[in-house]
Motif scaffolding. Structure first.
Motif, mmCIF file in Angstrom:
data_model
loop_
_atom_site.group_PDB
_atom_site.id
_atom_site.type_symbol
_atom_site.label_atom_id
_atom_site.label_comp_id
_atom_site.label_asym_id
_atom_site.label_seq_id
_atom_site.Cartn_x
_atom_site.Cartn_y
_atom_site.Cartn_z
ATOM 1 N N MET A 1 18.958 -33.562 10.289
ATOM 2 C CA MET A 1 17.516 -33.417 9.885
ATOM 3 C C MET A 1 17.549 -33.420 8.477
ATOM 4 S SD MET A 1 14.376 -34.149 10.115
ATOM 5 C CE MET A 1 14.130 -34.396 11.819
ATOM 6 N N ASN A 2 18.407 -32.324 7.840
ATOM 7 C CA ASN A 2 18.497 -32.023 6.682
ATOM 8 C C ASN A 2 19.229 -33.085 5.820
ATOM 9 O OD1 ASN A 2 17.271 -29.432 6.798
ATOM 10 N ND2 ASN A 2 19.107 -28.341 7.139
ATOM 11 N N ASP A 3 20.124 -33.759 6.479
ATOM 12 C CA ASP A 3 20.901 -34.744 5.757
ATOM 13 C C ASP A 3 19.892 -36.081 5.581
ATOM 14 O OD1 ASP A 3 23.189 -33.380 5.607
ATOM 15 O OD2 ASP A 3 24.088 -34.337 7.551
ATOM 16 N N MET A 4 18.894 -36.393 6.509
ATOM 17 C CA MET A 4 18.299 -37.371 6.468
ATOM 18 C C MET A 4 17.273 -37.072 5.395
ATOM 19 S SD MET A 4 15.992 -39.189 9.589
ATOM 20 C CE MET A 4 14.774 -37.888 9.691
ATOM 21 N N LEU A 5 16.720 -35.885 5.096
ATOM 22 C CA LEU A 5 15.821 -35.478 4.285
ATOM 23 C C LEU A 5 16.209 -35.605 2.832
ATOM 24 C CD1 LEU A 5 13.752 -32.554 6.067
ATOM 25 C CD2 LEU A 5 12.983 -34.912 5.751
ATOM 26 N N SER A 6 17.556 -35.157 2.822
ATOM 27 C CA SER A 6 18.016 -35.343 1.314
ATOM 28 C C SER A 6 18.481 -36.456 1.005
ATOM 29 C CB SER A 6 19.534 -34.275 1.334
ATOM 30 O OG SER A 6 19.109 -32.949 1.611
ATOM 31 N N PHE A 7 18.579 -37.463 1.951
ATOM 32 C CA PHE A 7 18.922 -38.953 1.674
ATOM 33 C C PHE A 7 17.743 -39.652 1.260
ATOM 34 C CE2 PHE A 7 19.620 -43.243 2.701
ATOM 35 C CZ PHE A 7 20.603 -43.657 2.131
ATOM 36 N N ALA A 8 16.673 -39.392 1.987
ATOM 37 C CA ALA A 8 15.162 -39.927 1.702
ATOM 38 C C ALA A 8 14.814 -39.325 0.259
ATOM 39 C CB ALA A 8 14.123 -39.611 2.990
ATOM 40 N N LEU A 9 15.107 -38.171 -0.101
ATOM 41 C CA LEU A 9 14.566 -37.716 -1.390
ATOM 42 C C LEU A 9 15.432 -38.419 -2.532
ATOM 43 C CD1 LEU A 9 12.990 -35.703 -2.891
ATOM 44 C CD2 LEU A 9 14.707 -33.990 -2.826
ATOM 45 N N LEU A 10 16.878 -38.745 -2.207
ATOM 46 C CA LEU A 10 17.491 -39.340 -2.992
ATOM 47 C C LEU A 10 17.127 -40.580 -3.408
ATOM 48 C CD1 LEU A 10 20.239 -39.573 -5.050
ATOM 49 C CD2 LEU A 10 21.300 -40.063 -2.832
ATOM 50 N N ALA A 11 16.819 -41.334 -2.347
ATOM 51 C CA ALA A 11 16.494 -42.816 -2.295
ATOM 52 C C ALA A 11 15.047 -42.893 -3.196
ATOM 53 C CB ALA A 11 16.033 -43.295 -0.766
ATOM 54 N N PHE A 12 13.948 -42.047 -2.756
ATOM 55 C CA PHE A 12 12.521 -42.062 -3.253
ATOM 56 C C PHE A 12 12.910 -41.814 -4.647
ATOM 57 C CE2 PHE A 12 8.926 -39.994 -4.810
ATOM 58 C CZ PHE A 12 7.863 -40.982 -4.436
ATOM 59 N N THR A 13 13.691 -40.734 -5.210
ATOM 60 C CA THR A 13 13.848 -40.508 -6.517
ATOM 61 C C THR A 13 14.347 -41.533 -7.295
ATOM 62 O OG1 THR A 13 13.802 -38.194 -6.121
ATOM 63 C CG2 THR A 13 14.602 -38.851 -8.161
ATOM 64 N N SER A 14 15.508 -41.859 -6.765
ATOM 65 C CA SER A 14 16.124 -43.078 -7.709
ATOM 66 C C SER A 14 15.187 -44.377 -7.784
ATOM 67 C CB SER A 14 17.516 -43.343 -6.832
ATOM 68 O OG SER A 14 17.156 -43.939 -5.568
ATOM 69 N N PHE A 15 14.698 -44.628 -6.504
ATOM 70 C CA PHE A 15 13.935 -45.938 -6.540
ATOM 71 C C PHE A 15 12.843 -45.913 -7.594
ATOM 72 C CE2 PHE A 15 15.870 -47.571 -2.575
ATOM 73 C CZ PHE A 15 16.086 -48.702 -3.172
ATOM 74 N N PHE A 16 12.097 -44.862 -7.485
ATOM 75 C CA PHE A 16 10.903 -44.371 -8.189
ATOM 76 C C PHE A 16 11.346 -44.484 -9.739
ATOM 77 C CE2 PHE A 16 7.709 -41.797 -10.573
ATOM 78 C CZ PHE A 16 6.516 -42.512 -10.260
ATOM 79 N N THR A 17 12.098 -43.938 -10.142
ATOM 80 C CA THR A 17 12.884 -43.880 -11.671
ATOM 81 C C THR A 17 13.282 -45.237 -12.007
ATOM 82 O OG1 THR A 17 14.846 -42.942 -10.915
ATOM 83 C CG2 THR A 17 13.173 -41.359 -11.414
ATOM 84 N N LEU A 18 14.042 -45.843 -11.243
ATOM 85 C CA LEU A 18 14.468 -47.237 -11.688
ATOM 86 C C LEU A 18 13.189 -48.291 -11.568
ATOM 87 C CD1 LEU A 18 17.677 -47.115 -9.539
ATOM 88 C CD2 LEU A 18 17.206 -47.275 -11.854
ATOM 89 N N ILE A 19 12.395 -48.158 -10.654
ATOM 90 C CA ILE A 19 11.323 -48.923 -10.837
ATOM 91 C C ILE A 19 10.171 -48.768 -11.883
ATOM 92 C CG2 ILE A 19 9.136 -49.812 -9.368
ATOM 93 C CD1 ILE A 19 10.772 -49.456 -6.885
#
Length: 212
Positions: A1-19
């Motif tokens: 669960m922690n890995d999934m949350l960490s991955f989701a946070l990375l995905a959200f942060t990276s996409f938001f900043t790049l978009i």
């Protein structure tokens, strides 16, 4: 669960900043200046949906493109890192990316601006597509893939809300506030760029040293 949350946070942060929806706001306002509120809302919604579909398609077909052209994921990580770093530099200096369109030509494609240039390449540019392919490669389980898609959906919803509220946001932040936000996102993009670059460089160097 922690890995999934960490991955989701990375995905959200990276996409938001790049978009970078805050950087897209001035362009959106300029190109929809002659539209009423209803048409402006539909333009923002359509642009967000088209960008989402494009990102998902590239995320799931990226590996096929790698195989077809004989490209390694690690090489793509390094190139993606360079792209992100250059984008981060521009954002750090608060240089907003703007589409160069003559005033006399705006009205000829006003009905289609939600696709080009707003969805592609303003919202869904090379950085976001590169990020989608790389993160999908890292998402080696179904929960991680779900987390990735959910993160993209959330970013697109936030992007739509920002574009929808662009008039109010720019008035509240002012030009100085927009520039400050741009610089903060630029720093985040540059950090992500370094991580991507070295995550691709390390296995390549290991492979060279192992073979030698």
């Amino acid at each position: 669960m922690n890995d999934m949350l960490s991955f989701a946070l990375l995905a959200f942060t990276s996409f938001f900043t790049l978009i970078n929806p805050l950087g897209t706001m001035p362009v959106f306002l300029t190109m929809t200046a002659d539209l009423d509120a209803g048409h402006r809302t539909r333009t923002a919604r359509k642009a967000s949906i088209v960008a989402f579909i494009t990102i998902v398609i590239f995320a799931f077909t990226g590996q096929l493109l790698f195989n077809f052209f004989g490209i390694s994921v690690n090489s793509f990580r390094m190139v993606g890192g360079v792209i992100f770093f250059l984008m981060g530099m521009d954002m750090l200096q608060a240089r907003l990316g703007k589409v160069k369109v003559k005033d006399s030509e705006v009205h000829t494609y006003v009905d289609d601006i939600s696709i080009t240039p707003l969805a592609i390449p303003m919202i869904c540019g090379p950085g976001a597509l590169t990020n989608a392919i790389i993160l999908m490669e890292d998402a080696n389980t179904i929960p991680l893939k779900v987390a990735l898609i959910a993160s993209v959906v959330l970013v697109m919803v936030v992007t739509y809300l920002i574009l929808y509220s662009s008039n109010t946001i720019i008035k509240l932040l002012g030009q100085t506030g927009v520039n400050v936000m741009m610089r903060l996102m630029g720093l985040i993009v540059m950090v992500i760029a370094v991580e991507f670059f070295f995550s691709g460089l390390k296995p390549i160097l290991q492979d060279i040293l192992f073979k030698s």
